[in-house]
Scaffold this active site. Structure first.
Site, mmCIF file in Angstrom:
data_model
loop_
_atom_site.group_PDB
_atom_site.id
_atom_site.type_symbol
_atom_site.label_atom_id
_atom_site.label_comp_id
_atom_site.label_asym_id
_atom_site.label_seq_id
_atom_site.Cartn_x
_atom_site.Cartn_y
_atom_site.Cartn_z
ATOM 1 N N SER A 30 0.828 -1.208 0.000
ATOM 2 C CA SER A 30 0.000 0.000 0.000
ATOM 3 C C SER A 30 0.864 1.260 0.000
ATOM 4 O O SER A 30 0.355 2.368 -0.081
ATOM 5 C CB SER A 30 -0.937 0.020 1.219
ATOM 6 O OG SER A 30 -0.181 -0.078 2.409
ATOM 7 N N ASN A 116 -2.183 -1.643 13.372
ATOM 8 C CA ASN A 116 -3.638 -1.461 13.356
ATOM 9 C C ASN A 116 -4.086 -0.180 14.064
ATOM 10 O O ASN A 116 -4.970 0.529 13.586
ATOM 11 C CB ASN A 116 -4.334 -2.675 13.973
ATOM 12 C CG ASN A 116 -4.073 -3.939 13.166
ATOM 13 O OD1 ASN A 116 -3.484 -3.866 12.083
ATOM 14 N ND2 ASN A 116 -4.499 -5.073 13.672
ATOM 15 N N THR A 161 -39.661 24.761 -11.951
ATOM 16 C CA THR A 161 -39.919 23.426 -11.395
ATOM 17 C C THR A 161 -40.180 22.554 -12.617
ATOM 18 O O THR A 161 -40.719 23.043 -13.629
ATOM 19 C CB THR A 161 -41.146 23.398 -10.458
ATOM 20 O OG1 THR A 161 -42.306 23.776 -11.201
ATOM 21 C CG2 THR A 161 -40.980 24.351 -9.269
ATOM 22 N N HIS A 162 -39.760 21.305 -12.542
ATOM 23 C CA HIS A 162 -39.877 20.389 -13.691
ATOM 24 C C HIS A 162 -39.187 20.962 -14.936
ATOM 25 O O HIS A 162 -39.575 20.651 -16.051
ATOM 26 C CB HIS A 162 -41.343 20.073 -14.021
ATOM 27 C CG HIS A 162 -42.173 19.727 -12.830
ATOM 28 N ND1 HIS A 162 -42.318 18.457 -12.355
ATOM 29 C CD2 HIS A 162 -42.878 20.526 -11.980
ATOM 30 C CE1 HIS A 162 -43.094 18.460 -11.281
ATOM 31 N NE2 HIS A 162 -43.440 19.710 -11.020
ATOM 32 N N SER A 289 -13.950 23.140 -29.246
ATOM 33 C CA SER A 289 -14.156 21.837 -29.866
ATOM 34 C C SER A 289 -13.037 21.593 -30.863
ATOM 35 O O SER A 289 -12.544 22.521 -31.495
ATOM 36 C CB SER A 289 -15.516 21.824 -30.574
ATOM 37 O OG SER A 289 -15.508 20.896 -31.634
ATOM 38 N N LYS A 295 -17.607 26.467 -31.188
ATOM 39 C CA LYS A 295 -18.020 25.959 -29.877
ATOM 40 C C LYS A 295 -17.240 26.554 -28.712
ATOM 41 O O LYS A 295 -16.051 26.832 -28.808
ATOM 42 C CB LYS A 295 -17.859 24.427 -29.815
ATOM 43 C CG LYS A 295 -18.808 23.659 -30.677
ATOM 44 C CD LYS A 295 -20.270 23.811 -30.271
ATOM 45 C CE LYS A 295 -20.584 23.145 -28.951
ATOM 46 N NZ LYS A 295 -20.505 21.684 -29.046
ATOM 47 N N ASN A 297 -17.352 25.331 -24.808
ATOM 48 C CA ASN A 297 -18.014 24.309 -23.989
ATOM 49 C C ASN A 297 -17.753 24.479 -22.494
ATOM 50 O O ASN A 297 -16.627 24.784 -22.098
ATOM 51 C CB ASN A 297 -17.534 22.913 -24.424
ATOM 52 C CG ASN A 297 -17.928 22.606 -25.861
ATOM 53 O OD1 ASN A 297 -18.992 23.030 -26.326
ATOM 54 N ND2 ASN A 297 -17.069 21.886 -26.570
ATOM 55 N N GLU A 302 -19.078 20.289 -16.573
ATOM 56 C CA GLU A 302 -19.418 18.899 -16.926
ATOM 57 C C GLU A 302 -18.531 17.916 -16.176
ATOM 58 O O GLU A 302 -18.996 16.886 -15.688
ATOM 59 C CB GLU A 302 -19.271 18.692 -18.433
ATOM 60 C CG GLU A 302 -20.330 19.437 -19.238
ATOM 61 C CD GLU A 302 -19.999 19.467 -20.721
ATOM 62 O OE1 GLU A 302 -19.670 18.413 -21.282
ATOM 63 O OE2 GLU A 302 -20.066 20.559 -21.317
ATOM 64 N N TYR A 329 -9.612 -6.070 13.077
ATOM 65 C CA TYR A 329 -8.907 -5.640 11.869
ATOM 66 C C TYR A 329 -8.869 -6.769 10.849
ATOM 67 O O TYR A 329 -8.598 -7.926 11.179
ATOM 68 C CB TYR A 329 -7.467 -5.193 12.182
ATOM 69 C CG TYR A 329 -6.737 -4.756 10.914
ATOM 70 C CD1 TYR A 329 -6.833 -3.449 10.465
ATOM 71 C CD2 TYR A 329 -6.021 -5.669 10.139
ATOM 72 C CE1 TYR A 329 -6.219 -3.053 9.279
ATOM 73 C CE2 TYR A 329 -5.408 -5.288 8.959
ATOM 74 C CZ TYR A 329 -5.506 -3.975 8.534
ATOM 75 O OH TYR A 329 -4.909 -3.589 7.368
ATOM 76 N N GLN A 334 -7.514 -2.007 4.420
ATOM 77 C CA GLN A 334 -6.507 -1.232 3.689
ATOM 78 C C GLN A 334 -7.121 -0.559 2.462
ATOM 79 O O GLN A 334 -6.607 0.444 1.966
ATOM 80 C CB GLN A 334 -5.365 -2.164 3.252
ATOM 81 C CG GLN A 334 -4.248 -1.474 2.527
ATOM 82 C CD GLN A 334 -3.034 -2.385 2.368
ATOM 83 O OE1 GLN A 334 -2.379 -2.726 3.338
ATOM 84 N NE2 GLN A 334 -2.750 -2.791 1.147
ATOM 85 N N LYS A 337 -8.085 3.478 2.006
ATOM 86 C CA LYS A 337 -7.244 4.649 1.716
ATOM 87 C C LYS A 337 -7.453 5.281 0.345
ATOM 88 O O LYS A 337 -7.644 6.486 0.226
ATOM 89 C CB LYS A 337 -5.780 4.279 1.903
ATOM 90 C CG LYS A 337 -5.327 4.526 3.312
ATOM 91 C CD LYS A 337 -4.110 3.735 3.645
ATOM 92 C CE LYS A 337 -4.308 3.027 4.957
ATOM 93 N NZ LYS A 337 -5.273 1.942 4.979
HETATM 94 N N1 ARG Z 1 -1.259 -1.003 5.479
HETATM 95 C C1 ARG Z 1 -2.186 -1.538 6.430
HETATM 96 C C2 ARG Z 1 -3.547 -0.873 6.241
HETATM 97 O O1 ARG Z 1 -3.591 0.110 5.636
HETATM 98 C C3 ARG Z 1 -1.710 -1.297 7.792
HETATM 99 C C4 ARG Z 1 -2.185 -2.263 8.803
HETATM 100 C C5 ARG Z 1 -1.625 -3.594 8.551
HETATM 101 N N2 ARG Z 1 -1.980 -4.485 9.584
HETATM 102 C C6 ARG Z 1 -1.885 -5.800 9.440
HETATM 103 N N3 ARG Z 1 -2.220 -6.502 10.431
HETATM 104 N N4 ARG Z 1 -1.482 -6.330 8.322
HETATM 105 O O2 ARG Z 1 -4.546 -1.364 6.686
#
Ligand code: ARG
Length: 470
Positions: A30, A116, A161-162, A289, A295, A297, A302, A329, A334, A337
């Site tokens: 990660s 964790n 409205t509408h 365009s 054009k 735009n 959008e 956990y 993970q 993120k």
């Molecule tokens: N990179 C992990 C996450 O974002 C960190 C926690 C990892 N914990 C584990 N027991 N593998 O969740």
């Protein structure tokens, strides 16, 4: 980023005889995205280390080394001189491994801590900043909308409205509707902040620690305090490492804000079409365009409308990821993120571009006013007039319906009908009835709080100018 595969990393040493397969590393790493948490990881580790020293686990010398090492690593990351290693999985392991390589005391840093509770801490710290920043961006957009409203406080448009013309409103009233929505968005982020701002450190992997940590000290040092400066720490170690509701709340507030921006975008797109022609977005905020030279735009609007789909999707992804997870956990977490980062980045970019675009938008006053001049928009005012003469509203509605039908049959606008013609529909109609077809009168009479009348809109503009002043 390096991709070599050592057989041993701190999380595998002792227990494992073989290193992870290359595809396992690639699949599970990660650090390619959670490196963004580096600053919070370092600050969190420093606070943890100080606390460990205060309870006698680190010596003064060890603490000094850890602080120095972390500081140095932070500088290198900032300058782009730090080598992130995929085989070390995540930001936490990368920093800790590098620290320990430089100072043996680094090996003590993870005492009574798990990734964790560490990752929960880093995320909460990252989010606090993001919330404050985002609220600032929303504030700036509110200011831009209010300014545009202020410049157009005399400009009328038909309210719809509408998507059918309904009743006249001031352009400012329409724009301030979005200012209200954005204000509630800010409120939702503010609410979320309170629940984000609780320190999970000390929860360990899921069951705390046998060592007696000073959780409040860490919380205080990291700013996890309420308005009375009381340190805020999580009450249940299992909850603290397993739930991500604070992220869901953030992403939910963001999804709603993105939906508001999407609706604003849609209005701007419609208004800039030749069919409406209510506004002109300046060249700097429009695109051309590749084929049609004429054009211009509204792509920024959008894209904002389109990106709201991503933000909503991120929320749904998170909820789906959490649903059915057993305590506590699980690595599934993970996956929070990228969804969170993308939500924050996307929303911020959308709010910013909107602010710029609004500031570079000109209202076509004459076109707007002309569109609002249609006397049919005041048919309801005629019904209200009949009510004032004693008619029941349902009856008045029916009678005015007949007046509208007559105007359509005669192909003559409502205000050009003759009293004699009106009298045939109902004898209560007098010359005075036709006076309702003055837009000026209509906008003077709408005086209630929240209504689009001239006085009230001015009052609302003053209210927002004052409230949004920094
Ligand atoms: N990179 C992990 C996450 O974002 C960190 C926690 C990892 N914990 C584990 N027991 N593998 O969740």
């Amino acid at each position: 980023m390096s991709t070599t595969q050592p057989s041993k990393t701190v999380s595998r040493s002792g227990r494992f005889t073989k290193g992870p397969a290359a595809e396992v590393m690639a699949f599970s790493e990660s650090v390619s995205y959670d490196w963004r948490l580096w600053k919070h990881d370092i600050i969190g580790s420093m606070a943890h280390a100080r606390m460990l020293k205060s309870i006698g686990i680190l010596t003064a010398k060890e603490l000094e080394e850890i602080i120095e090492g972390l500081g140095k690593i932070g500088e290198e990351i900032e300058d782009g001189n730090f080598e992130w290693k995929t085989e070390l999985e995540d930001v936490h392991m990368n920093i800790e491994a590098e620290l320990t390589k430089r100072f043996p005391a680094g090996a003590k840093l993870h005492t009574a801590r798990s990734r964790n509770d560490q990752v929960a801490l880093d995320m909460r710290m990252w989010m606090r900043e993001e919330i404050v920043d985002l609220m600032g961006e929303l504030h700036a957009l509110q200011q831009a909308l209010t300014k545009l409203g202020e410049r157009n406080k005399q400009t009328l448009i038909p309210g719809y409205t509408h998507l059918q013309r309904a009743q006249p409103v001031f352009m400012a009233h329409h724009l301030l509707a979005y200012v209200e929505m954005l204000d509630r968005d800010k409120g939702r982020f503010r609410d979320a902040f309170e629940r984000v701002n609780v320190c999970p450190l000390g929860s360990g992997a899921l069951a705390g620690s046998t060592l007696k940590l000073n959780r409040k000290m860490v919380a205080e040092e990291l700013g996890f305090v309420d308005i009375d400066d009381e340190p805020q720490i999580t009450r249940n170690s299992m909850d603290a490492v397993s739930d991500r509701d604070y992220i869901v709340e953030f992403c939910s507030a963001a999804a709603l804000a993105a939906v508001h921006l999407s609706r604003l975008s849609e209005d701007l797109i419609l208004w800039s079409s030749a069919e409406f022609d209510f506004i002109q977005i300046s060249d700097e905020y429009t695109t051309g365009s590749s084929l049609m030279p004429q054009k211009k735009n509204p792509d920024m609007a959008e894209l904002t409308r389109g990106k709201s789909g991503r933000v909503v999707g991120n929320l749904v992804s998170l909820l789906t990821m959490l649903k059915g997870l057993p305590m506590t956990y699980n690595r599934d977490l993970q996956e929070d993120k990228e969804r969170l980062f993308d939500t924050a980045d996307t929303l911020r970019a959308c709010v910013r571009i909107m602010t710029g675009m609004i500031a570079h938008t000109k209202v076509q006053e004459d076109v707007c006013n002309a569109a609002a001049e249609d006397p049919a928009l005041l048919a309801t005012d005629l019904a209200d007039w009949l009510v004032e003469q004693g008619a029941a509203f349902r009856e008045a509605h029916h009678l005015v319906g007949a007046v509208v039908a007559l105007s359509e049959t005669l192909e003559r606008p409502l205000d050009k009908l003759k009293i004699s013609e009106l009298k045939k529909i109902d004898k209560r109609f007098t010359r005075q009835a036709l006076e309702v077809f003055s837009t000026e009168r209509a906008m003077e009479r709408r005086q209630m709080v929240g209504s689009p009348g001239i006085k009230e809109v001015k009052r609302q503009l003053t209210f927002w100018k004052k409230r949004l002043k920094r």
